[in-house]
Write a protein that holds these residues in place. Structure first.
Motif, PDB file in Angstrom:
ATOM      1  N   VAL A   8       0.863  -1.179   0.000  1.00 25.50           N
ATOM      2  CA  VAL A   8       0.000   0.000   0.000  1.00 25.50           C
ATOM      3  C   VAL A   8       0.901   1.230   0.000  1.00 25.50           C
ATOM      4  O   VAL A   8       1.613   1.492   0.973  1.00 25.50           O
ATOM      5  CB  VAL A   8      -0.916   0.034   1.247  1.00 25.50           C
ATOM      6  N   ASP A   9       0.901   1.968  -1.107  1.00 24.56           N
ATOM      7  CA  ASP A   9       1.766   3.142  -1.227  1.00 24.56           C
ATOM      8  C   ASP A   9       1.173   4.072  -2.267  1.00 24.56           C
ATOM      9  O   ASP A   9       0.711   3.607  -3.306  1.00 24.56           O
ATOM     10  CB  ASP A   9       3.184   2.710  -1.634  1.00 24.56           C
ATOM     11  N   ASP A  10       1.174   5.367  -1.983  1.00 24.46           N
ATOM     12  CA  ASP A  10       0.604   6.326  -2.938  1.00 24.46           C
ATOM     13  C   ASP A  10       1.555   6.656  -4.081  1.00 24.46           C
ATOM     14  O   ASP A  10       1.180   7.342  -5.017  1.00 24.46           O
ATOM     15  CB  ASP A  10       0.148   7.607  -2.223  1.00 24.46           C
ATOM     16  N   ASP A  11       2.798   6.146  -4.023  1.00 26.17           N
ATOM     17  CA  ASP A  11       3.779   6.402  -5.075  1.00 26.17           C
ATOM     18  C   ASP A  11       3.943   5.153  -5.951  1.00 26.17           C
ATOM     19  O   ASP A  11       4.496   4.151  -5.489  1.00 26.17           O
ATOM     20  CB  ASP A  11       5.120   6.792  -4.456  1.00 26.17           C
ATOM     21  N   PRO A  12       3.469   5.204  -7.204  1.00 19.47           N
ATOM     22  CA  PRO A  12       3.567   4.042  -8.091  1.00 19.47           C
ATOM     23  C   PRO A  12       5.002   3.546  -8.283  1.00 19.47           C
ATOM     24  O   PRO A  12       5.220   2.356  -8.484  1.00 19.47           O
ATOM     25  CB  PRO A  12       2.993   4.542  -9.419  1.00 19.47           C
ATOM     26  N   THR A  34      -4.152   3.598  -1.886  1.00 19.27           N
ATOM     27  CA  THR A  34      -4.791   4.347  -0.794  1.00 19.27           C
ATOM     28  C   THR A  34      -5.090   3.434   0.388  1.00 19.27           C
ATOM     29  O   THR A  34      -5.250   2.212   0.223  1.00 19.27           O
ATOM     30  CB  THR A  34      -6.135   4.989  -1.239  1.00 19.27           C
ATOM     31  N   GLY A  35      -5.194   4.039   1.558  1.00 23.23           N
ATOM     32  CA  GLY A  35      -5.547   3.293   2.758  1.00 23.23           C
ATOM     33  C   GLY A  35      -6.924   2.674   2.637  1.00 23.23           C
ATOM     34  O   GLY A  35      -7.143   1.522   3.011  1.00 23.23           O
ATOM     35  N   GLN A  36      -7.873   3.443   2.106  1.00 22.25           N
ATOM     36  CA  GLN A  36      -9.244   2.955   1.948  1.00 22.25           C
ATOM     37  C   GLN A  36      -9.283   1.735   1.037  1.00 22.25           C
ATOM     38  O   GLN A  36      -9.952   0.750   1.321  1.00 22.25           O
ATOM     39  CB  GLN A  36     -10.135   4.080   1.390  1.00 22.25           C
ATOM     40  N   PRO A  58      -2.010  10.660   1.210  1.00 25.67           N
ATOM     41  CA  PRO A  58      -3.088  11.660   1.288  1.00 25.67           C
ATOM     42  C   PRO A  58      -4.414  10.994   1.653  1.00 25.67           C
ATOM     43  O   PRO A  58      -4.541   9.780   1.584  1.00 25.67           O
ATOM     44  CB  PRO A  58      -3.123  12.241  -0.122  1.00 25.67           C
ATOM     45  N   GLU A  59      -5.384  11.773   1.996  1.00 22.53           N
ATOM     46  CA  GLU A  59      -6.720  11.321   2.401  1.00 22.53           C
ATOM     47  C   GLU A  59      -6.649  10.486   3.671  1.00 22.53           C
ATOM     48  O   GLU A  59      -6.732  11.021   4.753  1.00 22.53           O
ATOM     49  CB  GLU A  59      -7.440  10.589   1.263  1.00 22.53           C
ATOM     50  N   MET A  60      -6.469   9.169   3.554  1.00 16.86           N
ATOM     51  CA  MET A  60      -6.359   8.325   4.734  1.00 16.86           C
ATOM     52  C   MET A  60      -4.905   7.857   4.858  1.00 16.86           C
ATOM     53  O   MET A  60      -4.418   7.138   3.997  1.00 16.86           O
ATOM     54  CB  MET A  60      -7.284   7.101   4.607  1.00 16.86           C
ATOM     55  N   ASP A  61      -4.222   8.288   5.928  1.00 15.29           N
ATOM     56  CA  ASP A  61      -2.832   7.863   6.078  1.00 15.29           C
ATOM     57  C   ASP A  61      -2.770   6.439   6.631  1.00 15.29           C
ATOM     58  O   ASP A  61      -3.789   5.830   6.986  1.00 15.29           O
ATOM     59  CB  ASP A  61      -2.028   8.849   6.931  1.00 15.29           C
ATOM     60  N   GLY A  62      -1.556   5.908   6.695  1.00 15.81           N
ATOM     61  CA  GLY A  62      -1.363   4.539   7.156  1.00 15.81           C
ATOM     62  C   GLY A  62      -1.797   4.318   8.594  1.00 15.81           C
ATOM     63  O   GLY A  62      -2.283   3.239   8.943  1.00 15.81           O
ATOM     64  N   TYR A  63      -1.630   5.338   9.435  1.00 16.74           N
ATOM     65  CA  TYR A  63      -2.024   5.210  10.844  1.00 16.74           C
ATOM     66  C   TYR A  63      -3.528   4.926  10.958  1.00 16.74           C
ATOM     67  O   TYR A  63      -3.953   4.025  11.677  1.00 16.74           O
ATOM     68  CB  TYR A  63      -1.681   6.481  11.634  1.00 16.74           C
ATOM     69  N   GLU A  64      -4.311   5.709  10.231  1.00 20.99           N
ATOM     70  CA  GLU A  64      -5.765   5.543  10.268  1.00 20.99           C
ATOM     71  C   GLU A  64      -6.167   4.199   9.656  1.00 20.99           C
ATOM     72  O   GLU A  64      -7.026   3.495  10.194  1.00 20.99           O
ATOM     73  CB  GLU A  64      -6.442   6.697   9.517  1.00 20.99           C
TER      74      GLU A  64
END
Length: 121
Positions: A8-12, A34-36, A58-64
């Motif tokens: 799970v990573d926002d950077d391809p 995304t986290g979602q 962004p939006e939902m970070d890993g912590y959430e």
């Protein structure tokens, strides 16, 4: 049996590099940005042995995302390894407090990452 890893990573580019290396080590790879999406994938697919969770998205970070995973009875047992550029000792503790089982800082030491994956899967 090949272990299935969810990246799970926002950077391809990060996903691409990790995917290449982990596939070379014989892992099966799922990925999302995304986290979602990671929560949805875990709920819908199953069979994921370990999650590599980027903490700064962004939006939902890993912590959430990890907190949500830990509170969902269907997926709460899936091991999560936090992957983050935040490398201070308190950052490691923050990841563990959120529910991650382990922590690997960026730039990723692949030997350390493989050991972490093997420990939990």
């Amino acid at each position: 049996m090949n272990k299935k890893v969810l990246i799970v990573d926002d950077d391809p580019l990060n996903i691409f590099a990790l995917k290449l290396t982990l596939k070379a080590h014989g892992y099966l790879i799922e990925s999302c940005t995304t986290g979602q999406e990671s929560i949805q994938l875990l709920q819908d697919k199953g069979g994921i042995d370990v999650v590599l969770m980027d903490m700064m998205m962004p939006e939902m970070d890993g912590y959430e995302a990890i907190r949500i995973i830990r509170n969902d009875m269907l997926i709460s047992k899936v091991p999560v390894i936090a992957v983050t550029a935040q490398a201070m000792p308190e950052d490691r503790q923050k990841c563990l407090d959120a529910g991650a089982q382990d922590y690997v800082s960026k730039p990723i030491n692949m030997d350390q990452l493989i050991m972490a994956i093997e420990k939990f899967s």
